[in-house]
Design a protein around this motif. Structure first.
Motif, PDB file in Angstrom:
ATOM      1  N   SER A  16      47.833  37.893  36.282  1.00 57.58           N
ATOM      2  CA  SER A  16      48.748  38.994  36.583  1.00 57.58           C
ATOM      3  C   SER A  16      48.748  39.224  38.080  1.00 57.58           C
ATOM      4  O   SER A  16      47.717  39.058  38.751  1.00 57.58           O
ATOM      5  CB  SER A  16      48.324  40.283  35.879  1.00 57.58           C
ATOM      6  N   HIS A  27      53.326  38.407  35.091  1.00 55.49           N
ATOM      7  CA  HIS A  27      52.246  38.080  34.152  1.00 55.49           C
ATOM      8  C   HIS A  27      52.584  36.740  33.508  1.00 55.49           C
ATOM      9  O   HIS A  27      53.736  36.484  33.155  1.00 55.49           O
ATOM     10  CB  HIS A  27      52.113  39.151  33.072  1.00 55.49           C
ATOM     11  N   THR A 439      45.595  41.868  33.979  1.00 52.55           N
ATOM     12  CA  THR A 439      46.112  43.027  34.711  1.00 52.55           C
ATOM     13  C   THR A 439      44.966  43.907  35.182  1.00 52.55           C
ATOM     14  O   THR A 439      44.950  44.382  36.327  1.00 52.55           O
ATOM     15  CB  THR A 439      47.071  43.840  33.826  1.00 52.55           C
TER      16      THR A 439
END
Length: 496
Positions: A16, A27, A439
């Motif tokens: 990410s 992503h 992330t």
């Protein structure tokens, strides 16, 4: 400024890119199909670390191209990785043998013997765990069974340490990493000389210890040429996938619980209690914000047989005719209890929750005249959900407070059947957040760079996508079904 985060799993590598505010820019994952796990013998599980690196290289170039950003905007790297693996490198920084990964069972007896030799009091007070089947035990197994490999070792590493090595050329590790390998002395706040000396392992094989949030190392010229990242940018964060998943979900303080349902399943709760009465079945690791002065212990329960059970059903029974979502929809048409079918999903090596027994996956009560494949899909999901409940009950018996469970919206938690079963049986709320491991790693890199003032700025309630509450109307049916499943499990464990 942009930051890139990697999640190096056993099925794929995910990445990410976020901006300085934590907003996701891109992503991606690679490969699209699941990476193979080699099993030269029953109970063994290996992967080639160089394959992780090659996949990460391809993925990095892919995500930069697809996001249309200038790579020089990337100012830091975060790394999340599959826990408990063992990577061995020689002085030339080349891999000496395939990585013995998290679900490999070969070192169970090695760890159990050390627990007996050292004693429960020493192991629990210093290591917070039985040595079990973790990284340290795998290293001892190599020493005993592959002495010609052991003699060539320059450093032993966890998977994330290896990725950092490939990026920078530097051998570093973290307190969190060493504790997940059961090689951290919580009393002396250093690599465990007690265990190293007991096994005759030279302390020089341990990499330099760095903090989770700091400039751990920087991308070398070679690392930049191979990865496509800018030379000189720092690795600012590193953690195993479960501590990182907890960070991604803002699970940082006592009483908070994170869950994940990938190839394996995990329930991970944070406590400030450094004692455990379930040391054989529950793992206790230094959480990413742990300090000697302010303990933050991740109390983790891992279920090796989780998503891999459902993946097996999709591949072998369904022949991949349906997507996972379509299978979820089909399974939801079958009543609670799967019309009597029971699936024990423990077919991915020895299960610590079962005191390191390897009972395999098994299916009971199939009637050829009544049941169809869709019953197996429901029973498979129920079996995995019930194993989560079974494990969480053990955690709560060990002092974990029952609170709201947070999970990312990927893998098993995409199934409402799965999540609803857990929420109902534990009588708690499950909140699904729009975040992933990569992330979280990217945002953690931003924290390391000072872009966020506090860890709690990572995630807010606006990121909640779905909430599951107990199904009180059908509570009795869920409890009856779970009771039958638990009774069958205990019969198998006892051999009756």
């Amino acid at each position: 400024m942009k930051f890139i985060g990697y999640d190096v799993g056993s099925s794929s590598v995910k990445a990410s890119i976020v901006d300085e505010n934590g907003k996701v820019i891109a992503h991606a994952k690679y490969p699209e199909t699941e990476m193979p796990i080699d099993s030269p013998k029953i109970g063994w599980a290996e992967q080639d670390p160089e394959q992780w690196w090659q996949n990460l290289r391809i993925l990095t170039q892919k995500i930069i191209a697809e996001s249309h950003i200038d790579k020089n905007e990337i100012k830091g790297i975060g790394i999340s990785y599959q826990m408990h693996g063992l990577v061995l490198v020689g002085k030339d920084k080349q891999v000496l043998r395939p990585s013995i990964i998290w679900c490999d069972s070969r070192a169970v007896e090695t760890g159990d013997k050390a627990f007996d030799d050292l004693g429960e009091e020493v192991c629990m007070n210093k290591l917070l765990n039985s040595p079990g089947n973790f990284t340290a035990s795998k290293l001892k197994w190599v020493k005993e069974n592959e002495p010609e490999v052991y003699e060539k070792i320059w450093k032993f590493m966890l998977p994330g340490d290896f990725i950092a090595l490939k990026l920078s050329g530097e051998a570093t590790t973290t307190v969190t990493g060493l504790s997940e390998g059961v090689l951290w002395d919580f009393q002396k706040h250093q690599a465990s000389k007690t265990l190293l000396n007991h096994w005759g392992i030279d302390e020089s094989l341990v990499s330099t210890v760095v903090d989770n949030f700091t400039e751990q190392c920087v991308v070398s010229k070679q690392g930049a040429e191979e990865s496509g990242l800018p030379e000189g940018i720092p690795v600012l964060y590193r953690a195993g996938d479960q501590p990182n998943n907890a960070l991604s979900l803002n699970v940082m303080n006592p009483g908070e619980i994170a869950a994940t349902g990938g190839t394996s399943g995990v329930v991970y709760g944070v406590t400030d209690n450094i004692h455990s009465k379930e040391s054989v079945r529950v793992n206790n690791f230094a959480h990413i914000n742990h300090t000697k002065e302010q303990p933050r212990i991740g109390k983790m329960l891992c279920l090796n047989g989780a998503g891999i059970q459902y993946s097996w059903l999709r591949h072998q029974v369904d022949q991949k005719r349906h997507s996972y979502q379509e299978l979820n929809d089909l399974a939801s048409q079958i009543p609670i209890g799967s019309d009597g079918i029971i699936v024990l999903p423990f077919g991915n090596g020895a299960e610590r929750v079962l005191k390191n027994k390897d009972i395999g996956s098994s299916t009971y009560n199939v009637n050829f005249n009544r049941h169809k494949s869709v019953h197996l899909f429901r029973a498979g999901l129920e079996g995995i959900a019930y194993s989560f409940v079974y494990g969480t009950e053990i955690l709560m018996n060990d002092g974990l407070q029952k609170g709201i469970i947070k999970a990312g919206g990927d893998n098993l938690f995409r199934s409402s059947l799965f999540a609803q079963s857990i929420a109902t049986l534990l009588d708690t709320e499950i909140r699904i957040f729009d975040t992933t491991g990569s992330t979280g790693a990217a945002r953690a890199a931003a924290i390391g760079a000072g872009a966020f003032e506090t860890l709690t700025d990572i995630l807010t309630e606006k990121d909640i996508t779905t909430t599951y509450i107990p199904d009180f109307k059908n509570m009795d049916q869920y409890r009856e079904s779970y009771g039958k499943w638990k009774n069958k499990l205990e019969q198998v464990i006892s051999g009756s």
